[in-house]
Design a protein around this motif. Structure first.
Motif, PDB file in Angstrom:
ATOM      1  N   ALA A 139       0.842  -1.204   0.000  1.00 24.52           N
ATOM      2  CA  ALA A 139       0.000   0.000   0.000  1.00 24.52           C
ATOM      3  C   ALA A 139       0.873   1.249   0.000  1.00 24.52           C
ATOM      4  O   ALA A 139       2.089   1.211   0.203  1.00 24.52           O
ATOM      5  CB  ALA A 139      -0.910  -0.016   1.232  1.00 24.52           C
ATOM      6  N   ASN A 140       0.169   2.378  -0.222  1.00 28.73           N
ATOM      7  CA  ASN A 140       0.788   3.688  -0.091  1.00 28.73           C
ATOM      8  C   ASN A 140       0.538   4.148   1.336  1.00 28.73           C
ATOM      9  O   ASN A 140      -0.595   4.451   1.723  1.00 28.73           O
ATOM     10  CB  ASN A 140       0.181   4.670  -1.098  1.00 28.73           C
ATOM     11  N   LYS A 141       1.598   4.210   2.121  1.00 31.11           N
ATOM     12  CA  LYS A 141       1.458   4.493   3.546  1.00 31.11           C
ATOM     13  C   LYS A 141       0.818   5.840   3.803  1.00 31.11           C
ATOM     14  O   LYS A 141      -0.084   5.974   4.645  1.00 31.11           O
ATOM     15  CB  LYS A 141       2.827   4.417   4.212  1.00 31.11           C
ATOM     16  N   GLN A 142       1.242   6.887   3.084  1.00 33.21           N
ATOM     17  CA  GLN A 142       0.717   8.231   3.317  1.00 33.21           C
ATOM     18  C   GLN A 142      -0.786   8.289   3.067  1.00 33.21           C
ATOM     19  O   GLN A 142      -1.525   8.909   3.844  1.00 33.21           O
ATOM     20  CB  GLN A 142       1.441   9.223   2.411  1.00 33.21           C
ATOM     21  N   GLN A 143      -1.242   7.628   2.015  1.00 31.95           N
ATOM     22  CA  GLN A 143      -2.668   7.684   1.698  1.00 31.95           C
ATOM     23  C   GLN A 143      -3.494   6.913   2.727  1.00 31.95           C
ATOM     24  O   GLN A 143      -4.578   7.368   3.128  1.00 31.95           O
ATOM     25  CB  GLN A 143      -2.910   7.133   0.292  1.00 31.95           C
ATOM     26  N   LEU A 144      -3.017   5.741   3.163  1.00 31.15           N
ATOM     27  CA  LEU A 144      -3.772   4.986   4.172  1.00 31.15           C
ATOM     28  C   LEU A 144      -3.779   5.721   5.512  1.00 31.15           C
ATOM     29  O   LEU A 144      -4.766   5.658   6.256  1.00 31.15           O
ATOM     30  CB  LEU A 144      -3.202   3.581   4.327  1.00 31.15           C
ATOM     31  N   VAL A 145      -2.692   6.394   5.844  1.00 25.90           N
ATOM     32  CA  VAL A 145      -2.685   7.232   7.055  1.00 25.90           C
ATOM     33  C   VAL A 145      -3.743   8.319   6.926  1.00 25.90           C
ATOM     34  O   VAL A 145      -4.463   8.639   7.884  1.00 25.90           O
ATOM     35  CB  VAL A 145      -1.289   7.830   7.289  1.00 25.90           C
ATOM     36  N   GLN A 146      -3.857   8.909   5.728  1.00 29.17           N
ATOM     37  CA  GLN A 146      -4.876   9.933   5.488  1.00 29.17           C
ATOM     38  C   GLN A 146      -6.279   9.350   5.682  1.00 29.17           C
ATOM     39  O   GLN A 146      -7.158  10.006   6.259  1.00 29.17           O
ATOM     40  CB  GLN A 146      -4.730  10.497   4.068  1.00 29.17           C
ATOM     41  N   VAL A 147      -6.493   8.116   5.204  1.00 28.76           N
ATOM     42  CA  VAL A 147      -7.807   7.466   5.361  1.00 28.76           C
ATOM     43  C   VAL A 147      -8.146   7.315   6.836  1.00 28.76           C
ATOM     44  O   VAL A 147      -9.235   7.706   7.299  1.00 28.76           O
ATOM     45  CB  VAL A 147      -7.810   6.095   4.656  1.00 28.76           C
ATOM     46  N   LEU A 148      -7.231   6.728   7.612  1.00 29.52           N
ATOM     47  CA  LEU A 148      -7.504   6.489   9.022  1.00 29.52           C
ATOM     48  C   LEU A 148      -7.623   7.804   9.790  1.00 29.52           C
ATOM     49  O   LEU A 148      -8.452   7.929  10.708  1.00 29.52           O
ATOM     50  CB  LEU A 148      -6.403   5.617   9.624  1.00 29.52           C
ATOM     51  N   THR A 149      -6.785   8.793   9.446  1.00 33.66           N
ATOM     52  CA  THR A 149      -6.879  10.093  10.111  1.00 33.66           C
ATOM     53  C   THR A 149      -8.247  10.720   9.881  1.00 33.66           C
ATOM     54  O   THR A 149      -8.870  11.281  10.798  1.00 33.66           O
ATOM     55  CB  THR A 149      -5.780  11.026   9.593  1.00 33.66           C
ATOM     56  N   ASN A 150      -8.731  10.648   8.660  1.00 31.20           N
ATOM     57  CA  ASN A 150     -10.030  11.209   8.326  1.00 31.20           C
ATOM     58  C   ASN A 150     -11.146  10.510   9.106  1.00 31.20           C
ATOM     59  O   ASN A 150     -12.027  11.164   9.678  1.00 31.20           O
ATOM     60  CB  ASN A 150     -10.261  11.079   6.811  1.00 31.20           C
ATOM     61  N   LEU A 151     -11.098   9.182   9.157  1.00 31.22           N
ATOM     62  CA  LEU A 151     -12.145   8.443   9.871  1.00 31.22           C
ATOM     63  C   LEU A 151     -12.102   8.730  11.366  1.00 31.22           C
ATOM     64  O   LEU A 151     -13.156   8.906  12.008  1.00 31.22           O
ATOM     65  CB  LEU A 151     -11.993   6.936   9.614  1.00 31.22           C
ATOM     66  N   LEU A 152     -10.904   8.797  11.951  1.00 30.64           N
ATOM     67  CA  LEU A 152     -10.786   9.076  13.381  1.00 30.64           C
ATOM     68  C   LEU A 152     -11.227  10.504  13.693  1.00 30.64           C
ATOM     69  O   LEU A 152     -11.888  10.763  14.717  1.00 30.64           O
ATOM     70  CB  LEU A 152      -9.346   8.852  13.841  1.00 30.64           C
TER      71      LEU A 152
END
Length: 483
Positions: free
Chosen positions: A370-383
């Protein structure tokens, strides 16, 4: 034809016929043997008496004849002995059965000059009588001797024995047939009927039916096999139903992805056209705010105009990102590292709202392409969305890996999302936040990123009481297949 009747007709009846024939032959042989023995004994006695009486008839006195005839009664079951002359007239006799033969039959014995034996009845008694010509020592025929033996032994009961044997055989055969019928009905027909009943109910659609495991070993095995087959069918039906629901959910998410992609392309086109005028507006407002001739009130209003323009520019940027085709650069990433980075970015927000973040991750931590930065963005947005929902005290993130598929759930105990809005939460510009508090593009961006990674995302009602999001990602970077 029923199996019970078929067994009786093809096995039991032929067996009984063979037994009947065998019994009748045995009884007839016994009867013939008894009669043959009786006749032989009488014939021997008669021949023996004829020799002694041959000497007695040559004497003038009748005493020797009487003594010879009396000696005949010393033999077993000799009940009569008579001496007749050549004309068939009685010379002397003792015992029963004198008139068993006529004068003509006596003369016929003399003419044939041989022993004759026959069964005769008289006054309800059955005799076996033997007649033989009576010769003198010189060889002259002087008359006929008749010896009578009464059927008082087993030979007199052979008919009764045959009848009794037949009666016993019929009763025994009836008992055997009844026992076979009853045993077949209880131990074969009833278990088969119960199994057939279960099969008919299953055929009608009741898959919950199961056969009772009882009776003989073969039927217990058959019932156990049937139950195993039904359990396998039920498991297969459940698996098919689960696949059907999964296919429907995936199809729904794919339709949503297609819809969002189309909206993203449209939004990107609009954003591109809006971007240039916004740049002009922002530049002119900035120049006006630098003039000294305007007052503080006008300068504040120009600042507000510039702020709103910048917000519009940010929305335009997000719209362009939403509609742009992305080539995601991926490498191997640990799930734990991605979640730690996202937690660090929202930690201040969580502390400010006194929200407890609970993590339940598999050990060792799964890896995915995966693309780490994008998945971090996903989880940050959901949290962040969960933290801003209001009245949230717990947020739980847990994951599970199955084969090459990683599932991540993000749940909270807040007010949740109305059921009617589940199908719209990923639409661009859809938001439940107050005006000015959100652009409605955050979850659309989340959906686009997950879709770029070959995964899916969906919303559900969490058991904690609030909203829940389920993310499904392929660990290998290849889109998950239906299974």
């Amino acid at each position: 034809m029923r199996l019970r009747n078929l067994i009786i007709l093809t096995v039991i009846v032929p067996l009984f016929v063979v037994l009947v024939v065998f019994s009748l032959v045995a009884i007839k042989s016994l009867e013939d043997n008894v009669r043959s023995k009786l006749q032989t004994e009488v014939d021997i006695i008669t021949r023996a008496l004829s020799t002694s009486l041959g000497y007695a008839v040559t004497r003038e006195s009748s005493t020797p004849l009487e003594e010879a005839l009396h000696s005949a009664f010393s033999f077993h079951r000799i009940y009569g002995a008579y001496v007749f002359d050549r004309q068939g007239r009685e010379i002397y006799g003792l015992g029963l059965g004198k008139d068993l033969f006529s004068d003509e039959e006596i003369r016929a014995v003399i003419e044939r000059d041989e022993l004759m034996g026959d069964y005769r009845r008289q006054e309800g008694w059955t005799y076996y009588s033997a007649l033989i010509p009576l010769r003198t020592p010189e060889g002259n025929i002087r008359g006929v001797i008749q010896v009578n033996r009464l059927n008082t032994g087993i030979e007199n009961y052979t008919g009764f024995i045959s009848l009794a044997a037949a009666l016993v055989f019929v009763i025994g055969a009836g008992g055997i047939v009844f026992s076979i019928w009853w045993g077949f009905r209880r131990y074969i027909e009833r278990p088969l009927t119960r199994l057939l009943g279960v099969m008919l109910l299953v055929e009608d659609g009741d898959r919950s039916q199961r056969a009772e495991i009882e009776g003989p070993l073969e039927y217990r095995r058959l019932a156990s096999g049937l139950n195993g087959m039904l359990d396998a069918m039920a498991e297969k039906d459940a698996d098919i139903e689960m696949r059907r629901h999964k296919e429907m959910e995936l199809e729904r998410r794919l339709r949503k992805s297609k819809k969002l992609a189309e909206l993203g392309v449209l939004a990107a086109g609009v954003a591109h056209e809006i971007g240039a005028p916004l740049t002009v507006i922002n530049g002119q407002a900035q120049r006006l705010s630098r003039r000294e001739v305007i007052g503080d009130d006008e300068r504040a209003r120009l600042g507000r105009i510039r702020g709103e323009v910048e917000r519009i520019v940010e929305i335009v940027r997000q719209l362009m990102d939403l509609g742009r085709q992305h080539n995601v650069e991926k490498d191997r990433q640990r799930l734990a590292d991605i979640i730690d980075n996202a937690r660090a970015l929202v930690e201040e927000t969580l502390d400010r709202h006194s929200i407890r973040l609970e993590l339940d991750l598999p050990e060792p931590s799964p890896e995915l392409l995966a693309n780490k930065q994008q998945l971090v963005q996903v989880l940050t947005n959901l949290l962040s969305n969960a933290a801003q929902a209001g009245n949230v005290r717990r947020i739980r993130v847990h994951a599970h890996q199955h084969d090459e598929e990683l599932r991540i759930w993000v749940e909270d105990d807040g007010p949740g999302i109305a059921k009617a809005n589940h199908s719209q939460v990923f639409d661009p510009f859809f938001t439940t936040k107050p005006v000015g508090k959100g652009s409605g593009l955050g979850l659309s961006m989340v959906h686009r990123i997950i879709n770029d990674h070959g995964g899916t995302i969906g919303v559900f009602d969490s058991l904690l009481g609030g909203a829940g999001f389920e993310i499904i990602l392929p660990c290998s970077g290849v889109s998950p297949k239906l299974n």
